[in-house]
Design a protein around this motif. Structure first.
Motif, mmCIF file in Angstrom:
data_model
loop_
_atom_site.group_PDB
_atom_site.id
_atom_site.type_symbol
_atom_site.label_atom_id
_atom_site.label_comp_id
_atom_site.label_asym_id
_atom_site.label_seq_id
_atom_site.Cartn_x
_atom_site.Cartn_y
_atom_site.Cartn_z
ATOM 1 N N LEU A 1 0.755 -1.119 -0.043
ATOM 2 C CA LEU A 1 0.029 -0.005 0.030
ATOM 3 C C LEU A 1 1.077 1.252 -0.133
ATOM 4 N N GLY A 2 1.927 1.160 0.800
ATOM 5 C CA GLY A 2 2.994 2.314 0.746
ATOM 6 C C GLY A 2 3.589 2.658 -0.448
ATOM 7 N N LEU A 3 3.699 1.472 -1.413
ATOM 8 C CA LEU A 3 4.378 1.697 -2.368
ATOM 9 C C LEU A 3 3.516 2.566 -3.523
ATOM 10 N N GLU A 4 2.167 2.468 -3.359
ATOM 11 C CA GLU A 4 1.338 3.254 -4.266
ATOM 12 C C GLU A 4 1.022 4.719 -3.731
ATOM 13 N N PHE A 5 1.701 4.887 -2.630
ATOM 14 C CA PHE A 5 1.183 6.294 -2.049
ATOM 15 C C PHE A 5 2.698 6.854 -1.568
ATOM 16 N N SER A 6 3.107 7.753 -2.533
ATOM 17 C CA SER A 6 4.392 8.392 -2.095
ATOM 18 C C SER A 6 4.190 9.555 -0.892
ATOM 19 N N LEU A 7 5.224 10.064 -0.330
ATOM 20 C CA LEU A 7 5.047 10.950 0.552
ATOM 21 C C LEU A 7 4.163 12.348 0.088
ATOM 22 N N ARG A 8 4.771 12.476 -1.371
ATOM 23 C CA ARG A 8 4.009 13.647 -1.989
ATOM 24 C C ARG A 8 2.457 13.576 -1.903
ATOM 25 N N LYS A 9 2.100 12.275 -2.277
ATOM 26 C CA LYS A 9 0.725 12.013 -2.561
ATOM 27 C C LYS A 9 -0.259 12.103 -1.116
ATOM 28 N N LEU A 10 0.415 11.595 0.061
ATOM 29 C CA LEU A 10 0.142 11.656 1.337
ATOM 30 C C LEU A 10 -0.246 12.985 1.730
ATOM 31 N N GLU B 1 19.812 -4.944 -12.166
ATOM 32 C CA GLU B 1 18.832 -5.803 -13.044
ATOM 33 C C GLU B 1 18.830 -7.137 -12.648
ATOM 34 N N ARG B 2 18.586 -7.452 -11.359
ATOM 35 C CA ARG B 2 18.538 -8.867 -10.966
ATOM 36 C C ARG B 2 17.370 -8.906 -10.082
ATOM 37 N N PRO B 3 16.189 -9.310 -10.538
ATOM 38 C CA PRO B 3 15.041 -9.323 -9.865
ATOM 39 C C PRO B 3 14.855 -9.869 -8.307
ATOM 40 N N GLU B 4 15.793 -10.962 -8.358
ATOM 41 C CA GLU B 4 15.665 -11.975 -6.939
ATOM 42 C C GLU B 4 16.403 -10.775 -5.791
ATOM 43 N N THR B 5 17.317 -9.928 -6.372
ATOM 44 C CA THR B 5 18.297 -9.018 -5.435
ATOM 45 C C THR B 5 17.082 -7.820 -4.983
ATOM 46 N N THR B 6 16.635 -7.426 -6.076
ATOM 47 C CA THR B 6 15.743 -6.287 -5.609
ATOM 48 C C THR B 6 14.375 -6.694 -4.635
ATOM 49 N N LEU B 7 13.918 -8.024 -5.255
ATOM 50 C CA LEU B 7 12.945 -8.536 -4.003
ATOM 51 C C LEU B 7 13.556 -8.835 -2.566
ATOM 52 N N VAL B 8 14.687 -9.351 -2.493
ATOM 53 C CA VAL B 8 15.136 -9.508 -1.163
ATOM 54 C C VAL B 8 15.521 -8.297 -0.570
ATOM 55 N N ALA B 9 16.079 -7.224 -1.241
ATOM 56 C CA ALA B 9 16.431 -6.171 -0.615
ATOM 57 C C ALA B 9 15.110 -4.940 -0.260
ATOM 58 N N SER B 10 14.179 -5.180 -1.000
ATOM 59 C CA SER B 10 12.959 -4.603 -0.849
ATOM 60 C C SER B 10 12.322 -5.173 0.485
ATOM 61 N N ILE B 11 12.194 -6.436 0.594
ATOM 62 C CA ILE B 11 11.358 -6.912 1.515
ATOM 63 C C ILE B 11 12.321 -6.833 2.840
ATOM 64 N N GLY B 12 13.637 -6.779 2.584
ATOM 65 C CA GLY B 12 14.601 -6.747 3.873
ATOM 66 C C GLY B 12 14.095 -5.155 4.379
ATOM 67 N N LYS C 1 6.813 0.554 -9.265
ATOM 68 C CA LYS C 1 6.450 -0.488 -10.096
ATOM 69 C C LYS C 1 6.868 -1.635 -10.073
ATOM 70 N N GLU C 2 8.083 -1.507 -10.303
ATOM 71 C CA GLU C 2 9.161 -2.634 -10.553
ATOM 72 C C GLU C 2 8.989 -3.580 -9.178
ATOM 73 N N VAL C 3 9.174 -2.740 -8.143
ATOM 74 C CA VAL C 3 9.212 -3.515 -6.467
ATOM 75 C C VAL C 3 7.699 -4.257 -6.491
ATOM 76 N N GLU C 4 6.855 -3.475 -6.596
ATOM 77 C CA GLU C 4 5.357 -4.097 -6.256
ATOM 78 C C GLU C 4 5.134 -5.383 -7.099
ATOM 79 N N HIS C 5 5.535 -5.271 -8.323
ATOM 80 C CA HIS C 5 5.315 -6.529 -9.346
ATOM 81 C C HIS C 5 6.046 -7.805 -8.560
ATOM 82 N N LEU C 6 7.212 -7.578 -8.066
ATOM 83 C CA LEU C 6 8.056 -8.482 -7.431
ATOM 84 C C LEU C 6 7.204 -9.093 -6.096
ATOM 85 N N VAL C 7 7.159 -8.133 -5.578
ATOM 86 C CA VAL C 7 6.482 -8.503 -4.071
ATOM 87 C C VAL C 7 5.030 -8.834 -4.023
#
Length: 693
Positions: free
Chosen positions: A73-82, A215-226, A260-266
Motif C-alpha cells: 500500500l505504501g508503494l502506491e502512495f508516495s509522501l507527496r501524495k500523502l 537488473e537482478r529481480p531476486e536481489t531487488t525482491l530480497v532487498a525491498s522486503i528486507g 512499479k518494479e518492486v510492487e510487481h516482484l512483491v
C-alpha cells in the motif's frame, strides 16, 4: 525439529484449505477474502471439523501478511501524495473517530458496562482495518481518488490509535494522563515520524535505485522486503505498530521511482501471506461466544457500519469532495480489524475490561470483514440513490461546493488573510480546550468544591452541588458562544478568500458566498464539537454534550437550508445568463467559441464554478438518453446548468430531459468533475476507477 514440523503442518493446512475455499468463492463470483475467512473458521479451534491448525503459529505468520500488505500500500502512495490528501484525511479521521468513540461509550453504558469498558469499546470500534480494505480494493480493482482518500484516512486513524493506546494505558493503570504526558506522547510520535522520513529520504531511494540498476529481480525482491521488515521492526522497537512502519517503508521506496518494479516482484509473496492473515481472522470466530453475546455483537456491528458511514461521509464531503466520493468512502471504511484486537487485548491485560469484550470485538471484526466487500461493491449504486433523493437545492449546492473548496485551495496566498485565519483557528482551539477543562474539572472536583461551599457559606449539600453545576454552566456559556462566533468569522475569512467581494454596488457572489460561509461555520463547529463531545461524554450525565452539539448544528442547519434555497435562485438566474451567452454565439460553430464566451460568464457570475460548454456529437453515448438515465451528476459530480438546443433554451433542465445531437450542455463543478463529465458525454473512458457502479 518437532517445532519445524508443527510450523510446516500449520502452513500446509492453512494454504490447502484456503486454496479450496478461494476456488469455490471465485466460481461463485464472490470475494476471495470471504473464502479465506471461511477457511479459517473450518480449521479453527471452535468448529468440530477434523482439520485443525495451530492458532499461535498462524497468527505469527499473519503478521507477515499485515506487514507486506501495508508495504504494498505504501508503494502506491508516495509522501507527496500523502501530503496532498492530508487535510481531507486528517479532518475526516478526526470526525469519524470522535463520533465512534462517543457511540461506543454510549452503547457500552446502555449495556450496563463500566465506564472503562465503555471507553475501550469506543476505542475498539473507532479504528478501521487498513489490511482488510487494502485487500478488498485490490480485489475489486479500485484506484484513483477514492483509494487515495480512504488510505489517507486509514493512516491518520493508525496514528490516532497510537495516541488512544497511550491514553487508555494511563487511565487503566490509575496514573492519569496529564497534559504534559499527552504532549510528550505526541512529541515522541512526531519525532519518530520526522526522523524516520528524514533519514529514510536520504538513504532508501538511492539504495533502491542502485539495487535495481543491477537488473537482478531476486536481489531487488530480497532487498525491498528486507527494507520493509527492518523499518517495521524499528517502528515496533519504538513502541509503534509494525503496520505503520511497513507503510512508511513502502512510501520511502516509492520515492525512488522504482515502485512499479518492486510492487510487481512483491505481489506474489504479499498475496500468500495476506491469505494467511485473513485465515487467522476466521480462526478467531467462535460461534458459541457470538451466540452468547449476540445482542452486543449485533448492536456494535450496526453502530460500526452506520456510524462510520455517517462520520466518514460527512468529513469527506465537507473537505470538498463530492457526494459520490463521500458515500463511497464511508461505506469502504465500515469495519474494524487488527488495531481493534490490539486495543481489546490491551484492556484485558490491564484488567480494565471483562473477558467478554475481546471475543465481542473479534466477532464484530469478523462480521464487518465479511460485509466490507459487499458494501464497497454497493457503494456506487447507494451513492447514486442518495444523489437522486436529495432535494434540488442540496443537489445544486453539492455540485458547486467542491468547486468553491477548489478555489479556496488554489487561491493565491495573502499574508494578512493567512495570519487572521491562523489566529481564528488558534482561538477556536483555545475555546474548545477551555470548555473541555471546565466540564472535566467540574465533574472531577464537584464533590470537593461543593464541600468547600458548604464549609464557607453553610449551604446544604442538596443546594451546593446544583449551584456548582450552575456556576460551571455560566462559566462555559461564553466559550460556547465563542466557538460559534469564531467559527463564523473563520467561515467569512475563508469564503472571502475563495469568492472575493467585488468593489461595485452589486455583489454577484453574495449568494454562493453566504452558502459557503454557513457551511464552513457548520464544518468548523463539527470539527471542534465532535472531539469535544467524545472527550467530555464520560464526565457528563446522559448525552448532554451531544444534545448541545446537535442543537447548534440544527440552528446552523436551518441557516444552511435558507442559503441553499437562495443559491438555487442564483443558479437559475446564472443559467439564464449562460443560455443568453450561448445564444449570442449561436452562429459560431464548435465548442471553442462557446468556451471563449463563457469566460465572460465566469466573471459576471462568480460562484458557479467553471461553467464549461460541451457539445453532443452524433457518436456520443448520451444522445437519446435522459439526464436521469445518464446519471451525470451522480457519476461525475458535475451538474448541467443549462442546455442550448438550436433556438430552444433550457434553464436548469429536469432529470427527465432527453438529450439530442447538437445540444450544448453548460456544465459546472470541479475541474475533475468537468473532465469526468466530458469523458462520459464524449464517449471517452474515465481515467481510473472510483468504484464499481
Amino acid at each position: 525439529m518437532h517445532a519445524a514440523h508443527d510450523f510446516l503442518a500449520a502452513l500446509a493446512m492453512v494454504l490447502c484449505v484456503a486454496a479450496v475455499t478461494s476456488v469455490v468463492f471465485q466460481r461463485l463470483r464472490q470475494p476471495v477474502v470471504l473464502g479465506y475467512i471461511i477457511a479459517g473458521l473450518i480449521i479453527g479451534p471452535h468448529v468440530p471439523i477434523p482439520l485443525v491448525a495451530d492458532l499461535a503459529i498462524v497468527q505469527t505468520l499473519s503478521e507477515l501478511g499485515v506487514i507486506l500488505l501495508m508495504f504494498s500500500l505504501g508503494l502506491e502512495f508516495s509522501l507527496r501524495k500523502l501530503l496532498h490528501v492530508g487535510p481531507t484525511a486528517g479532518l475526516t479521521a478526526l470526525i469519524q473517530c470522535s463520533l465512534m468513540i462517543w457511540l461506543g461509550f454510549v452503547v457500552g453504558r446502555a449495556f450496563g458496562w463500566t465506564s472503562k469498558e465503555s471507553i475501550f469499546t469506543g476505542a475498539i470500534i473507532a479504528i478501521s482495518s487498513t489490511t482488510i480494505i487494502a485487500k478488498a480494493f485490490d480485489e475489486q480493482r479500485i484506484h484513483g481518488k477514492l483509494r487515495e482518500i480512504v488510505v489517507g484516512v486509514l493512516i491518520v486513524e493508525d496514528l490516532i490509535a497510537i495516541l488512544l493506546m497511550a491514553t487508555l494505558t494511563a487511565i487503566s493503570t490509575g496514573a492519569g494522563l496529564s497534559a504534559g504526558q499527552l504532549t510528550l506522547t505526541v512529541g515522541r510520535l512526531a519525532l519518530f515520524l520526522v526522523g524516520l522520513v528524514g533519514v529514510g529520504l536520504l538513504v532508501i531511494p538511492r539504495t533502491v535505485r542502485a539495487i535495481t540498476r543491477l537488473e537482478r529481480p531476486e536481489t531487488t525482491l530480497v532487498a525491498s522486503i528486507g527494507i520493509c521488515f527492518a523499518i517495521a521492526l524499528l517502528a515496533q522497537a519504538f513502541g509503534y505498530s509494525v503496520a505503520l512502519g511497513a507503510f512508511l517503508a513502502g512510501s520511502l521506496v516509492a520515492e525512488s521511482g522504482k515502485e512499479k518494479e518492486v510492487e510487481h516482484l512483491v505481489q506474489p509473496v504479499r498475496d500468500m501471506f495476506a491469505a494467511v492473515f485473513f485465515v487467522s481472522v476466521g480462526m478467531l470466530i467462535d460461534p458459541a461466544l457470538i451466540a452468547e453475546h449476540w445482542v452486543a455483537v449485533a448492536v456494535l456491528t450496526g453502530v460500526v457500519i452506520l456510524g462510520k458511514l455517517v462520520g466518514v461521509s460527512l468529513g469527506v464531503f465537507l473537505t470538498g469532495n463530492g457526494t459520490r466520493t463521500a458515500v463511497q468512502s464511508g461505506m469502504s471504511l465500515a469495519q474494524i480489524g487488527e488495531f481493534s484486537f490490539i486495543i481489546a487485548g490491551l484492556g484485558l491485560s490491564l484488567n480494565a475490561t471483562g473477558g467478554f469484550l475481546y471475543p465481542v470485538a473479534v466477532a464484530v471484526s469478523a462480521i464487518t470483514t465479511l460485509t466490507t466487500p459487499f458494501l464497497i461493491r454497493a457503494s456506487g449504486p447507494v451513492a447514486n440513490f442518495v444523489d437522486r433523493k436529495l432535494p434540488r437545492p442540496l443537489q445544486t449546492f453539492a455540485a458547486l461546493y467542491g468547486s468553491w473548496v477548489e478555489e479556496l485551495r488554489t487561491a493565491p496566498p495573502r499574508q494578512t488573510a493567512g495570519a487572521r485565519i491562523r489566529r481564528m483557528v488558534r482561538l477556536l482551539l483555545l475555546d474548545a480546550a477551555l470548555l473541555a477543562a471546565i466540564v472535566i474539572g467540574t465533574s472531577v472536583k464537584l464533590g470537593s468544591i461543593a464541600k468547600a461551599l458548604q464549609g464557607f457559606i453553610g449551604l446544604e449539600a442538596a443546594v451546593a452541588r446544583p449551584l456548582v453545576i450552575g456556576l460551571a454552566a455560566l462559566l462555559a456559556a461564553p466559550f460556547c458562544v465563542g466557538v460559534v462566533r469564531v467559527a463564523r468569522g473563520l467561515g467569512v475569512l475563508l469564503a472571502e478568500t475563495a469568492l472575493p467581494t467585488e468593489g461595485g454596488r452589486m455583489d454577484r457572489a453574495a449568494a454562493p458566498r453566504r452558502a459557503l460561509v454557513v457551511t464552513l461555520q457548520l464544518a468548523s463547529v463539527l470539527f471542534v464539537g465532535a472531539p469535544l463531545m467524545a472527550l467530555t461524554q464520560p464526565f457528563l450525565p446522559g448525552v448532554l454534550g451531544a444534545a448541545v452539539l446537535l442543537l447548534l448544528l440544527v440552528v446552523l442547519g436551518v441557516s444552511f437550508w435558507r442559503s441553499a434555497t437562495n443559491l438555487q435562485g442564483h443558479v437559475r438566474a446564472g443559467s439564464q445568463v449562460i443560455v443568453a451567452a450561448l445564444a449570442a454565439q449561436s452562429q459560431a460553430s464548435g465548442e471553442a467559441a462557446h468556451g471563449e464566451d463563457l469566460k465572460d460568464v465566469r466573471a459576471i457570475l462568480p460562484g458557479l464554478g467553471e461553467p464549461t460548454p460541451v457539445r453532443l456529437e452524433t457518436a456520443s453515448p448520451a444522445v437519446g438518453r435522459t439526464l436521469a438515465e445518464l446519471n451525470l451528476r451522480g457519476m461525475t459530480g458535475a451538474t448541467v446548468l443549462a442546455i442550448r438546443r438550436g433556438e430552444e433554451h433550457l434553464v436548469v433542465p429536469t432529470a427527465h430531459e432527453p438529450l439530442r445531437v447538437g445540444d450544448v450542455l453548460a456544465l459546472a463543478g470541479t475541474h475533475e468533475a468537468i473532465d469526468a463529465a466530458r469523458a462520459v458525454l464524449g464517449g471517452g473512458s474515465q481515467a481510473g476507477r472510483a468504484a464499481p457502479a
